[in-house]
Design an enzyme around this catalytic site. Structure first.
Site, mmCIF file in Angstrom:
data_model
loop_
_atom_site.group_PDB
_atom_site.id
_atom_site.type_symbol
_atom_site.label_atom_id
_atom_site.label_comp_id
_atom_site.label_asym_id
_atom_site.label_seq_id
_atom_site.Cartn_x
_atom_site.Cartn_y
_atom_site.Cartn_z
ATOM 1 C CG HIS A 1 -1.928 0.967 1.351
ATOM 2 N ND1 HIS A 1 -1.712 2.263 1.741
ATOM 3 C CD2 HIS A 1 -3.255 0.878 1.090
ATOM 4 C CE1 HIS A 1 -2.857 2.925 1.725
ATOM 5 N NE2 HIS A 1 -3.811 2.104 1.331
ATOM 6 C CG ASP B 1 0.473 -2.479 6.254
ATOM 7 O OD1 ASP B 1 -0.524 -2.587 7.002
ATOM 8 O OD2 ASP B 1 0.441 -1.864 5.182
ATOM 9 C CD GLN C 1 -7.016 -4.433 3.904
ATOM 10 O OE1 GLN C 1 -7.954 -5.177 4.192
ATOM 11 N NE2 GLN C 1 -7.202 -3.199 3.485
ATOM 12 C CE LYS D 1 -7.393 -0.248 5.894
ATOM 13 N NZ LYS D 1 -8.156 0.260 4.753
ATOM 14 C CB CYS E 1 -3.552 3.096 -1.739
ATOM 15 S SG CYS E 1 -4.631 4.468 -1.428
#
Ligand code: PLP
Length: 438
Positions: free
Chosen positions: A139, A221, A224, A247, A392
């Site tokens: 991203h 990261d 997600q 999220k 993104c």
């Protein structure tokens, strides 16, 4: 975590918990990878803060301030427990994943010898020619902060390429990169655990082993991944894990950086101001201990309350239930999509079915001859909300040589009917363009 077996049927059964559906009963919301809907419990906790407390944290001597601070600090403990993060970790509240990565990048840019005791090769801080290793499928929030500090320090960004057919990280290419970087200081490795475009869940262990070999800082990261599966930081043991509450059923504008205390203790401060200081003098001031050293100014207290309620809700439903439900929806969607003339961007149905790829409820696709924006607009006319664009992830789009894809993403409140609405909308879109073009 205790899983409630009776809740295996999610979807419509839990929509009563989400006020969105009361106000938008006909919408098929398939864009949770961008941001999730919010349950009533989260909204109530935010209202509770503003209606019953409403005061600031940490500084007040009165009881309301003490109570507010207690709930705020308990949220930190709850998040650590949710991530199975041991006592070696600390939680820093940030605005989101993006701010957490920027915090690390800007602090590292300022570091001189501070991190050298923990990571070999960090004497003098980041230097020209040092390497930050990321991937082509990151991203933008895990690319741009490194590019910004690259301009100022001379560090080089090396990208792990993707396998075009699946969008997965190319392990053969990674092994070659390792050879090429043999004589280089790989200072930082930063990778997403789950791709927001393909939904692939990565086994990060080979990358973290490499980081340990090279004495690099390893950042995950988790934007997600944390929303779809149980995270076990004690097992993976990254140096940093970053994510956003919005999220995972929480409010917008709040996220967390979960980092190893020994590193955070040594890192230079990020933003300066109230709460992050111990004593202020005209020439030079001293800074607070972690986590406060990285939390300058009055924080987003109501959002932290909501964040905490989102974790309670996810734990009540059970992440295994959520993941099982998403898998059913994803396979059903991929099967139905395969019946119409679409192209998947990501692993094939067979690769997902056979578990060759582990995948969360994110499916990217395109239809030959129709621009994704037209698809998104026509689906909207059929009350189906999907995301179209580069997500993104422009480097991934470039690797695929496409400007954009369509992305449908599923979460616990979605149902098979949402998939049917998507497919019906796509059939109408194909028909419209077929007739239109003829
Ligand atoms: N990383 C990944 C993999 C994402 O999907 C996103 C958001 O879509 C981000 C980082 C950035 O998250 P935020 O906008 O909440 O900072």
């Amino acid at each position: 975590m205790t899983e409630n077996k009776e809740l295996t049927q999610l979807g419509k059964n839990i929509r009563k918990d989400f006020p969105f559906y009361k106000n938008n009963p006909n919408i098929s919301y398939l864009d949770s990878a961008a941001t999730s809907l919010v349950p009533r419990d989260v909204i109530n906790k935010i209202i509770y803060y503003y209606e019953s407390l409403g005061v600031s944290v940490h500084r007040g001597v009165y009881q309301l301030a003490a109570k507010t601070s207690e709930i705020y600090e308990d949220a930190r403990k709850k998040i650590k427990h949710f991530l199975s993060a041991g006592s070696e970790y600390e939680i820093i509240f940030t605005r989101n994943t993006t701010e957490a990565i920027n915090l690390i990048a800007y602090s590292f840019e300022k570091a001189k010898d501070e991190l050298n005791e923990l990571f070999s090769g960090w004497k003098g801080g980041l230097k020209t020619g040092d390497i930050v290793l990321i991937s082509e499928s990151e991203h933008h929030s895990n690319i741009i902060p490194w590019q910004i500090i690259s301009e100022r320090t001379g560090i080089k960004i090396k990208y792990i390429p993707i396998v075009k057919e699946t969008g997965a990280l190319d392990i053969t290419a990674f092994n070659k990169i390792k050879n090429d970087l043999d004589d280089k200081d790989v200072k930082i490795i930063s990778l997403a655990q789950v791709s927001n475009v393909t939904g692939i869940v990565y086994d990060l262990k080979p990358f973290i082993s490499y980081a340990r070999e090279k004495g690099s800082v390893f950042i995950v990261d988790g934007a997600q991944s944390v929303c779809h599966q149980k995270i076990n930081l004690s097992d993976l043991s990254p140096d940093f894990f970053v994510f956003s509450a919005h999220k995972m059923l929480g409010p917008k504008g709040i996220g967390a950086l979960c980092g190893k205390k020994e590193i955070l203790n040594k890192m230079p401060v990020f933003l300066g101001g109230g709460d992050m200081i111990l004593s202020v003098n005209k020439e030079k001031s001293t800074y607070n201990e972690i986590p406060y050293k990285f939390e300058a100014g009055t924080p987003n207290i109501s959002a932290v309350f909501g964040f905490s309620a989102a974790i309670d809700y996810l734990e009540k439903i059970g992440l295994q239930n959520i993941s099982d439900w998403e898998k059913k929806l994803t396979l059903y969607a991929m099967e139905k999509l395969s019946e119409i003339n679409i192209q998947f961007f990501g692993p094939s149905l067979e690769q997902v079915k056979s578990n060759e790829f582990k995948k969360v409820g994110v499916v990217s696709f395109g239809i030959n001859g129709i621009h994704p924006h037209d698809i998104g607009t026509l689906l909207d006319e059929n009350n189906v909300c999907i995301r179209v664009g580069h997500h993104c992830c422009q480097l991934l789009m470039k690797a695929w040589d496409v400007p954009a894809t369509c992305r449908a993403s599923f979460y616990l409140y979605n149902d098979f009917e949402d998939v049917d609405n998507l497919i019906n909308g796509l059939r109408k879109t194909i028909e419209f363009f077929g007739t239109h073009n003829s």
